[in-house]
Motif scaffolding. Structure first.
Motif, PDB file in Angstrom:
ATOM      1  N   LEU A 106       0.666  -1.199   0.120  1.00  8.69           N
ATOM      2  CA  LEU A 106      -0.104  -0.108   0.039  1.00  8.69           C
ATOM      3  C   LEU A 106       0.779   1.225  -0.104  1.00  8.69           C
ATOM      4  CD1 LEU A 106      -2.765  -1.067   2.530  1.00  8.69           C
ATOM      5  CD2 LEU A 106      -2.992  -0.687  -0.044  1.00  8.69           C
ATOM      6  N   ALA A 107       2.001   1.251   0.748  1.00  8.28           N
ATOM      7  CA  ALA A 107       2.855   2.434   0.755  1.00  8.28           C
ATOM      8  C   ALA A 107       3.613   2.699  -0.705  1.00  8.28           C
ATOM      9  CB  ALA A 107       4.004   2.248   1.923  1.00  8.28           C
ATOM     10  N   HIS A 110       0.779   4.020  -2.899  1.00  4.26           N
ATOM     11  CA  HIS A 110       0.470   5.632  -2.654  1.00  4.26           C
ATOM     12  C   HIS A 110       1.657   6.435  -2.922  1.00  4.26           C
ATOM     13  CE1 HIS A 110      -1.092   8.947  -0.503  1.00  4.26           C
ATOM     14  NE2 HIS A 110       0.196   8.931   0.221  1.00  4.26           N
ATOM     15  N   MET A 113       1.289   6.703  -6.844  1.00  8.26           N
ATOM     16  CA  MET A 113       0.141   7.710  -7.185  1.00  8.26           C
ATOM     17  C   MET A 113       0.214   8.903  -7.140  1.00  8.26           C
ATOM     18  SD  MET A 113      -2.339   5.818  -8.515  1.00  8.26           S
ATOM     19  CE  MET A 113      -3.368   4.066  -8.376  1.00  8.26           C
ATOM     20  N   ILE A 114       0.932   9.354  -5.849  1.00 10.72           N
ATOM     21  CA  ILE A 114       1.284  10.723  -5.756  1.00 10.72           C
ATOM     22  C   ILE A 114       2.487  11.313  -6.795  1.00 10.72           C
ATOM     23  CG2 ILE A 114       2.530  12.388  -4.088  1.00 10.72           C
ATOM     24  CD1 ILE A 114      -0.340  11.572  -3.167  1.00 10.72           C
ATOM     25  N   TRP A 135      -7.690   8.434  -6.346  1.00  9.41           N
ATOM     26  CA  TRP A 135      -6.981   7.904  -5.436  1.00  9.41           C
ATOM     27  C   TRP A 135      -6.389   9.315  -4.626  1.00  9.41           C
ATOM     28  CZ3 TRP A 135      -5.032   3.234  -3.468  1.00  9.41           C
ATOM     29  CH2 TRP A 135      -4.059   3.185  -2.354  1.00  9.41           C
ATOM     30  N   VAL A 136      -6.129  10.218  -5.413  1.00 10.14           N
ATOM     31  CA  VAL A 136      -5.376  11.582  -4.627  1.00 10.14           C
ATOM     32  C   VAL A 136      -6.536  12.595  -3.902  1.00 10.14           C
ATOM     33  CG1 VAL A 136      -4.150  13.563  -5.140  1.00 10.14           C
ATOM     34  CG2 VAL A 136      -3.454  11.409  -5.958  1.00 10.14           C
ATOM     35  N   PHE A 140      -5.394  13.723  -0.447  1.00  8.53           N
ATOM     36  CA  PHE A 140      -3.941  13.744  -0.647  1.00  8.53           C
ATOM     37  C   PHE A 140      -3.598  14.705  -1.870  1.00  8.53           C
ATOM     38  CE2 PHE A 140      -5.043   9.357   0.518  1.00  8.53           C
ATOM     39  CZ  PHE A 140      -4.784   9.308   1.839  1.00  8.53           C
TER      40      PHE A 140
END
Length: 306
Positions: A106-107, A110, A113-114, A135-136, A140
Motif C-alpha cells: 500500500l505504501a 500510494h 500515485m502521488i 486516489w489523490v 492527498f
C-alpha cells in the motif's frame, strides 16, 4: 656493597621477586588446617563422619550438594530468549509477515500515485488519469503554493445569507450577510493547535469553486458541479451552527476580495477597496442537508428542481 645493603655475599643472586622461591611449597599437615574447614580433593577425601559447624554452608564436594550445570561450570552465559516477531508462535509470525507485506504494498502504491499526480503529463497519466485522481482527491491533493514566486496578496472572505420559509428570529425572511471566513479566523487566532477544518475547509472549497467556474459562474464540467455541491453543503452546516429560527429555502454566497495594503515604508500605491463576487440564489435540496440518506437524495433533488 651488596652484602652491606641486603646481607648477601657476592656469590648470591638477587631474586627477581623478593619473597618468592622456586622451590616446592611444603605440604602442611592435616593438623595445621582448622577443623571448621575440611580439606577436600583427591589427597584429602571428606569423611562422612566429619562434623560441620552450625551455620556453615556444606562444601560443594559433599554428597548432598547439587553438581554445577555445564553452563555455570564453563562460565558461559545461557542464550537470551528471542525477541520481536521471532518470539511469536509460528501462525502469528505468518500473520504478522502478511500484514507487513500488505502495508508495504500500500505504501508503494500510494507513493506511485502521488508521483504520477505531481509528474508532468505522460503516457501513464493520460491512460490512467482518472484512477490517479480518484486516489489523490481530496485527501492527498498536492500543490506547490509554498514555493510560489508570487504569493497571495489578497484577503478573501466568503459570506452567505439565507432566505427562510417563515420569519426568522429577527422577523425578516432574509438574513444578513454572515462572514464565514471571520468565524474560521476567530477559531484559529490564539489556538496553538487549530483545527484543519477551520484552517482549510472553506478556503480550499472556495478555491475549488473559482478554479472550476468561469467569470459568469458557469461550471466547467463535472468538477464544477461537484464544487458547487461542496460549497452548498458547507454553507448549510455553518447555518445550522448559527441556529437560525426558520427553515432555509434558498442561500446566496459571495466573496469579498481586498488587496493587502503596502507597508508604511513603501511608496507603492495599492487600492484596498473591496471587490464583490455574488453567486445566484441556490434552492436548498435535501442533498444539501447534513444527515440525509444518500439513497434518497437523487429522487428528492429531482422533485425539488421541478
Amino acid at each position: 656493597m651488596d652484602a652491606d645493603r641486603g646481607g648477601r655475599t657476592g656469590n648470591e643472586k638477587k631474586l627477581s621477586w623478593p619473597g618468592v622461591t622456586n622451590g616446592p611449597i611444603a605440604d602442611h599437615d592435616a593438623e595445621d588446617v582448622p577443623a571448621a574447614i575440611p580439606r577436600t580433593g583427591a589427597d584429602h577425601p571428606v569423611r562422612p563422619d566429619a562434623a560441620i559447624p552450625d551455620g556453615a554452608m556444606p562444601d560443594a564436594a559433599t554428597p548432598d550438594a547439587a553438581p554445577p550445570t555445564p553452563d555455570t561450570a564453563s562460565g558461559a552465559f545461557a542464550p537470551r530468549p528471542a525477541g520481536g516477531m521471532a518470539a511469536l508462535p509460528f501462525p502469528y509470525q505468518v500473520v504478522a509477515a502478511l500484514a507487513l507485506s500488505v502495508l508495504g504494498l500500500l505504501a508503494c502504491a500510494h507513493i506511485s500515485m502521488i508521483f504520477l499526480h505531481v509528474a508532468p503529463s505522460n503516457t501513464l497519466t493520460k491512460q490512467h488519469g482518472d484512477v490517479v485522481d480518484r486516489w489523490v482527491y481530496p485527501e492527498f491533493e498536492q500543490n506547490w503554493k509554498l514555493f510560489a514566486p508570487n504569493p497571495l496578496q489578497q484577503n478573501i472572505s466568503v459570506h452567505v445569507r439565507a432566505e427562510l420559509a417563515d420569519n426568522g428570529a429577527d422577523g425578516s425572511s432574509i438574513t444578513h450577510w454572515m462572514n464565514l471566513s471571520r468565524d474560521d479566523g476567530e477559531a484559529i487566532r490564539g489556538n496553538p493547535l487549530p483545527s484543519h477544518v477551520d484552517q482549510n475547509e472553506l478556503r480550499r472549497a472556495w478555491d475549488f469553486f473559482t478554479g472550476s467556474h468561469d467569470d459568469e459562474n458557469r461550471p466547467n464540467g463535472l468538477r464544477g458541479e461537484l464544487s458547487e455541491r461542496y460549497i452548498r453543503r458547507i454553507v448549510m452546516l455553518r447555518l445550522d451552527e448559527h441556529g437560525y429560527g426558520g427553515k432555509v429555502e434558498r442561500i446566496q454566497v459571495r466573496s469579498v476580495v481586498r488587496a493587502v495594503g503596502a507597508p508604511p515604508w513603501s511608496d507603492e500605491k495599492i487600492s484596498t477597496e473591496p471587490k464583490y463576487r455574488e453567486l445566484p440564489w441556490w434552492t436548498v435540496t435535501p442533498s444539501d442537508l447534513p444527515g440525509t440518506d444518500p439513497a434518497d437524495q437523487e429522487p428528492q433533488a429531482r422533485r425539488a428542481d421541478r
